[in-house]
Scaffold this motif. Structure first.
Motif, PDB file in Angstrom:
ATOM      1  N   GLY A  32       0.806  -1.213   0.000  1.00  0.00           N
ATOM      2  CA  GLY A  32       0.000   0.000   0.000  1.00  0.00           C
ATOM      3  C   GLY A  32       0.836   1.259   0.000  1.00  0.00           C
ATOM      4  O   GLY A  32       0.483   2.269  -0.622  1.00  0.00           O
ATOM      5  N   ALA A  33       1.987   1.213   0.691  1.00  0.00           N
ATOM      6  CA  ALA A  33       2.836   2.399   0.775  1.00  0.00           C
ATOM      7  C   ALA A  33       3.673   2.603  -0.481  1.00  0.00           C
ATOM      8  O   ALA A  33       3.911   3.740  -0.904  1.00  0.00           O
ATOM      9  N   LEU A  34       4.123   1.507  -1.096  1.00  0.00           N
ATOM     10  CA  LEU A  34       5.056   1.623  -2.217  1.00  0.00           C
ATOM     11  C   LEU A  34       4.403   1.490  -3.590  1.00  0.00           C
ATOM     12  O   LEU A  34       5.068   1.701  -4.608  1.00  0.00           O
ATOM     13  N   MET A  35       3.118   1.138  -3.636  1.00  0.00           N
ATOM     14  CA  MET A  35       2.456   0.934  -4.920  1.00  0.00           C
ATOM     15  C   MET A  35       2.597   2.117  -5.880  1.00  0.00           C
ATOM     16  O   MET A  35       2.929   1.932  -7.054  1.00  0.00           O
ATOM     17  N   PRO A  36       2.345   3.370  -5.424  1.00  0.00           N
ATOM     18  CA  PRO A  36       2.462   4.491  -6.370  1.00  0.00           C
ATOM     19  C   PRO A  36       3.830   4.601  -7.011  1.00  0.00           C
ATOM     20  O   PRO A  36       3.948   5.019  -8.163  1.00  0.00           O
ATOM     21  N   ARG A  37       4.884   4.235  -6.275  1.00  0.00           N
ATOM     22  CA  ARG A  37       6.227   4.349  -6.825  1.00  0.00           C
ATOM     23  C   ARG A  37       6.478   3.329  -7.928  1.00  0.00           C
ATOM     24  O   ARG A  37       7.374   3.518  -8.761  1.00  0.00           O
ATOM     25  N   ALA A  38       5.706   2.253  -7.919  1.00  0.00           N
ATOM     26  CA  ALA A  38       5.915   1.200  -8.913  1.00  0.00           C
ATOM     27  C   ALA A  38       5.051   1.378 -10.148  1.00  0.00           C
ATOM     28  O   ALA A  38       5.201   0.635 -11.116  1.00  0.00           O
ATOM     29  N   MET A  39       4.133   2.363 -10.142  1.00  0.00           N
ATOM     30  CA  MET A  39       3.199   2.521 -11.253  1.00  0.00           C
ATOM     31  C   MET A  39       3.610   3.654 -12.179  1.00  0.00           C
ATOM     32  O   MET A  39       4.248   4.611 -11.764  1.00  0.00           O
ATOM     33  N   GLN A  40       3.220   3.508 -13.427  1.00  0.00           N
ATOM     34  CA  GLN A  40       3.478   4.517 -14.444  1.00  0.00           C
ATOM     35  C   GLN A  40       2.164   4.848 -15.138  1.00  0.00           C
ATOM     36  O   GLN A  40       1.493   3.949 -15.654  1.00  0.00           O
ATOM     37  N   THR A 236      -7.974 -12.406   1.464  1.00  0.00           N
ATOM     38  CA  THR A 236      -7.523 -11.022   1.643  1.00  0.00           C
ATOM     39  C   THR A 236      -6.067 -10.971   2.089  1.00  0.00           C
ATOM     40  O   THR A 236      -5.260 -10.179   1.583  1.00  0.00           O
ATOM     41  N   VAL A 237      -5.711 -11.831   3.041  1.00  0.00           N
ATOM     42  CA  VAL A 237      -4.323 -11.880   3.526  1.00  0.00           C
ATOM     43  C   VAL A 237      -3.383 -12.333   2.418  1.00  0.00           C
ATOM     44  O   VAL A 237      -2.327 -11.731   2.185  1.00  0.00           O
ATOM     45  N   VAL A 238      -3.771 -13.373   1.711  1.00  0.00           N
ATOM     46  CA  VAL A 238      -2.925 -13.883   0.631  1.00  0.00           C
ATOM     47  C   VAL A 238      -2.825 -12.865  -0.500  1.00  0.00           C
ATOM     48  O   VAL A 238      -1.761 -12.680  -1.098  1.00  0.00           O
ATOM     49  N   GLY A 239      -3.945 -12.200  -0.803  1.00  0.00           N
ATOM     50  CA  GLY A 239      -3.919 -11.184  -1.845  1.00  0.00           C
ATOM     51  C   GLY A 239      -2.958 -10.055  -1.515  1.00  0.00           C
ATOM     52  O   GLY A 239      -2.238  -9.555  -2.392  1.00  0.00           O
ATOM     53  N   GLY A 240      -2.935  -9.645  -0.262  1.00  0.00           N
ATOM     54  CA  GLY A 240      -1.986  -8.619   0.151  1.00  0.00           C
ATOM     55  C   GLY A 240      -0.553  -9.079  -0.009  1.00  0.00           C
ATOM     56  O   GLY A 240       0.321  -8.315  -0.434  1.00  0.00           O
ATOM     57  N   ALA A 241      -0.304 -10.350   0.334  1.00  0.00           N
ATOM     58  CA  ALA A 241       1.048 -10.898   0.180  1.00  0.00           C
ATOM     59  C   ALA A 241       1.454 -10.929  -1.287  1.00  0.00           C
ATOM     60  O   ALA A 241       2.583 -10.558  -1.643  1.00  0.00           O
ATOM     61  N   ALA A 242       0.537 -11.362  -2.154  1.00  0.00           N
ATOM     62  CA  ALA A 242       0.846 -11.433  -3.581  1.00  0.00           C
ATOM     63  C   ALA A 242       1.114 -10.038  -4.155  1.00  0.00           C
ATOM     64  O   ALA A 242       2.054  -9.847  -4.939  1.00  0.00           O
ATOM     65  N   THR A 243       0.297  -9.068  -3.763  1.00  0.00           N
ATOM     66  CA  THR A 243       0.502  -7.706  -4.239  1.00  0.00           C
ATOM     67  C   THR A 243       1.841  -7.160  -3.774  1.00  0.00           C
ATOM     68  O   THR A 243       2.557  -6.478  -4.527  1.00  0.00           O
ATOM     69  N   GLY A 244       2.198  -7.460  -2.527  1.00  0.00           N
ATOM     70  CA  GLY A 244       3.493  -7.023  -2.020  1.00  0.00           C
ATOM     71  C   GLY A 244       4.645  -7.635  -2.795  1.00  0.00           C
ATOM     72  O   GLY A 244       5.643  -6.952  -3.080  1.00  0.00           O
ATOM     73  N   VAL A 245       4.527  -8.904  -3.152  1.00  0.00           N
ATOM     74  CA  VAL A 245       5.567  -9.560  -3.950  1.00  0.00           C
ATOM     75  C   VAL A 245       5.704  -8.888  -5.308  1.00  0.00           C
ATOM     76  O   VAL A 245       6.817  -8.648  -5.799  1.00  0.00           O
ATOM     77  N   ILE A 246       4.579  -8.571  -5.930  1.00  0.00           N
ATOM     78  CA  ILE A 246       4.607  -7.958  -7.266  1.00  0.00           C
ATOM     79  C   ILE A 246       5.199  -6.552  -7.205  1.00  0.00           C
ATOM     80  O   ILE A 246       6.046  -6.185  -8.029  1.00  0.00           O
ATOM     81  N   VAL A 247       4.750  -5.769  -6.229  1.00  0.00           N
ATOM     82  CA  VAL A 247       5.275  -4.405  -6.101  1.00  0.00           C
ATOM     83  C   VAL A 247       6.771  -4.433  -5.784  1.00  0.00           C
ATOM     84  O   VAL A 247       7.562  -3.686  -6.376  1.00  0.00           O
ATOM     85  N   GLY A 248       7.164  -5.296  -4.851  1.00  0.00           N
ATOM     86  CA  GLY A 248       8.576  -5.403  -4.522  1.00  0.00           C
ATOM     87  C   GLY A 248       9.409  -5.835  -5.713  1.00  0.00           C
ATOM     88  O   GLY A 248      10.493  -5.283  -5.965  1.00  0.00           O
ATOM     89  N   GLY A 249       8.900  -6.816  -6.473  1.00  0.00           N
ATOM     90  CA  GLY A 249       9.619  -7.268  -7.656  1.00  0.00           C
ATOM     91  C   GLY A 249       9.757  -6.172  -8.701  1.00  0.00           C
ATOM     92  O   GLY A 249      10.797  -6.026  -9.344  1.00  0.00           O
ATOM     93  N   ALA A 250       8.681  -5.391  -8.866  1.00  0.00           N
ATOM     94  CA  ALA A 250       8.723  -4.296  -9.844  1.00  0.00           C
ATOM     95  C   ALA A 250       9.759  -3.247  -9.448  1.00  0.00           C
ATOM     96  O   ALA A 250      10.522  -2.756 -10.289  1.00  0.00           O
ATOM     97  N   LEU A 251       9.808  -2.892  -8.161  1.00  0.00           N
ATOM     98  CA  LEU A 251      10.767  -1.884  -7.707  1.00  0.00           C
ATOM     99  C   LEU A 251      12.204  -2.398  -7.798  1.00  0.00           C
ATOM    100  O   LEU A 251      13.122  -1.653  -8.166  1.00  0.00           O
ATOM    101  N   LEU A 252      12.412  -3.656  -7.470  1.00  0.00           N
ATOM    102  CA  LEU A 252      13.764  -4.219  -7.506  1.00  0.00           C
ATOM    103  C   LEU A 252      14.289  -4.349  -8.927  1.00  0.00           C
ATOM    104  O   LEU A 252      15.490  -4.206  -9.170  1.00  0.00           O
ATOM    105  N   THR A 253      13.398  -4.645  -9.873  1.00  0.00           N
ATOM    106  CA  THR A 253      13.818  -4.832 -11.264  1.00  0.00           C
ATOM    107  C   THR A 253      13.709  -3.564 -12.098  1.00  0.00           C
ATOM    108  O   THR A 253      14.074  -3.553 -13.270  1.00  0.00           O
TER     109      THR A 253
END
Length: 753
Positions: A32-40, A236-253
């Motif tokens: 939730g905190a880092l999503m905007p930084r990963a979007m274009q 809901t919990v798993v969805g949050g985890a999956a979204t975090g993985v995707i956002v983290g992966g996008a920022l790292l790559t």
């Protein structure tokens, strides 16, 4: 592997639940905190470098310092009494514009901006405070208003950037009000903020209704609050985890996510997550009824192993289908494909670990206060459907084919709409845009831009561009051509074209991709290079890129799904039946969407992304349900009963799970249909319809009917171990219980219970 995972999870359920809870909550907050930084937000940044509009974007950044990570909008300034601006008014406008351009706009206190996302963490929020770039752009011919162009640097999808715009808007309104002038804001960032503010209440209500529908459906099906809420909380919990993985992966790559990717992932995760949990719940309840004395943990382990195989097959089908988007030329597809694939893999892991663990912990309490476990259920509608399909398979098959075929005819005359515009809404930005359009060309707030560059060491002069500007001004559809603007080095020039059509219309795209580019090719001075940018040019190139992607992705995705089905089903004929059925369902859904959006609503056509997204979702998720029913049919055919009796029993026990899952998933996707974005509306409607057809027509009737007609031959060359069909001769009877159903043997008690 599957049995090992589910076995471990049911032996150590509390450890598994605790681990998922900690990881899921942590990644949800981080996402939730880092999503905007990963979007274009800029579509043009997803185009391949070889396209003309992409080259224009590079020129704008390299020669003019115009980055895509910026918010540009237009400010209308006029007299409060509606009269024409006087000379004194124009001086006041220039003075205030200069003052605004020299005044730093500071970020408001988050506590004073309730629209700020609740997921924002103070120390992770970017401070967008800055001095805006403001200049007077033009005055209406009747002097009813003057337009200012304003530029703010920052990611326009970030809520912090929206708050910065609101702060600037408040400053500008107050400053112009002091000199008795009114203001209006439109275009770019202003449109985004106004649209978001207008849609947010509706989206919240729709989201609550969607979740309420999921809970209601589960309550009606299981007569249990626990069975209604536990799956939703887990997903809901798993969805949050999956979204975090995707956002983290996008920022790292260093990968940027398209703005539609998060909402698409959220819908997919809720839908398929609840689906997979429902598949487990239905089988768990069935085995608890058959084995009243068996330990719940043993039953949970067995359910996880049995259903886990089908769920794994179904999930891998979706992963393979979306992985094919990796070969797309359009970057938005390249991002969407891996994102959905990763999200589904995370949900699959949860289906094999967290969900069996929850079943092991809750046991029979999962269905409290219902007493359904204490009595044998009546066949009901599912039983009658199974009996009809097994007795009249040819009639059922023909009826389904006729229905889907009739809908598929709607594809005749289908047109692709490459517009990205939003459905008109009564917002202040829309009202301001309408006022501007009545006095100036429709494209004045979003011009097409011609960038002319000289080679290294060369220069560009306004005089050299006079002939080009003149030829562009003579084109039908170009309302006005701006004066050439040179960059600081004098080696590049920018010419703005104000079209008579709005930039997101087909007319604007045709004009830019045809006459404008032809004129530039013919009249650009020798030794100089020119490219066309802007919204219309970007979408014109986007249409070409997507058309190429459709031709590549469709056959590759179909081939991969066929290969997976061939390996998983260990059959040659069954995959053919399943692929033909989902292919017909795709055609029917696209045909129905064409009838609704192109013909009934008299629209320009179906959105250009719809065929591809619909193909992947309907084919992949439709295959999910087909795999579930096929797996159960094969399991039932392993026994001594006749093939048609096996089909009837498989439909009776599996149809409720498929029907419930289909309703939940269709409601999840249907929530996308509420909003101003035309493409999202169509995707939501079409995907929801396709899933309902897949669940209720394909998986419950058509595929079982084909299996009843073909018998055990459908599994050729590796047939189930049951007896061969011998016409109408009865097969040896299996031991039955008092309800007439085959009684499975006892289950082993897992160690560590």
């Amino acid at each position: 592997m599957i049995r090992a995972l589910t076995g471990f999870s049911t032996r150590h359920p509390w450890k598994v639940i605790a681990l998922w809870s900690v990881i899921g909550i942590f990644l949800t907050v981080v996402a939730g905190a880092l999503m905007p930084r990963a979007m274009q937000a800029q579509t043009g940044d997803f185009l391949p470098k070889g396209y003309d509009s992409a080259a224009a974007l590079r020129t704008a950044e390299e020669r003019f310092g115009v980055t895509s990570d910026a918010g540009v909008f237009t400010v209308l300034v006029g007299r409060a009494d509606g009269e024409a601006l006087t000379g004194a008014d124009e001086k006041a406008v220039a003075s205030v514009a200069e003052e605004l351009g020299g005044r730093r706009v500071t970020m408001p206190d988050p506590r004073d901006t309730p629209s700020t996302s609740d997921d924002q963490i103070p120390f992770l929020v970017t401070d967008y405070s800055q001095t805006p770039e403001v200049h007077v752009s033009m005055t209406a011919p009747d002097r009813a208003f003057t337009l200012l162009s304003v530029r703010l640097e920052g990611n326009t999808v970030d809520p912090g950037m929206h708050n910065l715009f609101r702060a600037f808007r408040e400053h500008a309104e107050d400053a112009f009000a002091e000199v008795r002038l009114r203001t209006g804001f439109t275009g770019g960032l202003a449109d985004q903020v106004d649209t978001r503010d207008a849609e947010e209440p509706t989206q919240r209500i729709v989201g609550m209704l969607m979740l309420g529908l999921i809970v209601l459906v589960n309550v009606l099906v299981f007569r249990s609050l626990c069975a209604a809420f536990v799956p939703l909380l887990a997903v809901t919990v798993v969805g949050g985890a999956a979204t975090g993985v995707i956002v983290g992966g996008a920022l790292l790559t260093g990968t940027s996510l398209d703005t539609s990717t998060p909402s698409m992932i959220s819908v997919v995760l809720i839908g398929i997550g609840v689906d997979y949990f429902l598949f487990l719940l239905f089988r768990f309840r069935e085995l608890l009824r058959d084995r009243p004395d068996a330990p719940p943990r043993a039953v949970a382990a067995e359910v996880g192993a049995r259903v886990g195989t089908a769920v794994t097959s179904a999930a891998l089908t979706i992963v393979a289908a979306f992985a094919t988007l990796g070969i797309a030329t359009y970057g938005g597809f390249q991002v969407l494909g891996p994102s959905v694939a990763v999200a589904v893999l995370v949900m699959l892991l949860a289906s094999l670990t967290l969900m069996p663990a929850l079943l092991a912990v809750t046991g029979r309490r999962m269905f409290w206060p219902s007493r359904a476990l204490e009595r044998t259920p009546r066949p009901g509608l599912a039983g009658r459907t199974g009996d009809f399909v097994s007795r009249r398979p040819l009639a059922a098959l023909l009826a389904c084919t006729a229905l889907l075929g009739a809908l598929a005819v709607g594809m005749h005359g289908i047109r692709m709409d490459f517009g990205q515009g939003a459905t008109p809404r009564e917002t202040e930005a829309a009202a301001t845009a309408s006022e501007i359009a009545r006095a100036l060309p429709a494209g004045v707030s979003d011009p097409a831009t011609v960038y002319v560059t000289a080679p290294e060491g060369g220069s560009v002069t306004p005089g050299a561009l006079g002939a080009l500007s003149g030829e562009l001004a003579r084109l039908n559809g170009v309302g006005e051509v701006g004066e050439p603007v040179l960059n600081g080095q004098g080696d590049a020039a920018r010419i703005d074209l104000y079209l008579t059509s709005e930039s997101q219309t087909q007319a604007a795209r045709d004009l830019v991709s045809g006459p404008v580019r032809d004129t530039i090719a013919a009249h650009t001075p020798k030794g100089l290079e020119a490219h066309v940018g802007g919204t219309a040019a970007i979408f014109a190139d986007l249409s070409t890129a997507v058309d190429e992607d459709l031709r590549k992705v469709f056959p590759l995705a179909a081939g991969l799904i066929a290969l997976i089905l061939l390996v998983l089903l260990r059959s040659v004929l069954a995959p053919v039946v399943l692929l033909l059925s989902v292919g017909l369902c795709f055609a029917a859904t696209l045909g129905a969407s064409t009838l609704v959006f192109q013909h009934a609503l008299d629209g320009p056509g179906v959105n250009f992304v719809l065929p591809l997204v619909l193909f992947l979702f309907v084919v992949a998720i439709g295959t999910d349900y087909n795999i579930l029913i096929s797996d159960r049919i094969r399991e039932e055919m392993e026994g001594p009963r006749r093939a048609r009796d096996a089909v009837a029993r498989a439909v009776r026990h599996t149809a409720p799970a498929i029907a419930t899952a289909g309703i939940v998933l269709a409601a999840s996707f249907g929530s996308l249909a509420v909003g101003s974005n035309a493409s999202t509306q169509q995707i939501g409607f079409a995907t929801g319809l396709g899933i309902l057809l897949s669940a209720f027509v394909l998986s419950v009737v058509l595929v079982p009917a084909a299996a009843a007609l073909l018998g055990r031959r459908i599994w050729w060359p590796v047939r189930p171990r049951g007896h061969r069909d011998h016409g109408t001769l009865p097969e040896p009877a299996a031991p039955v219980d008092t309800a007439g159903e085959h009684r499975p043997g006892p289950l082993p008690v897992p160690s560590g219970r």
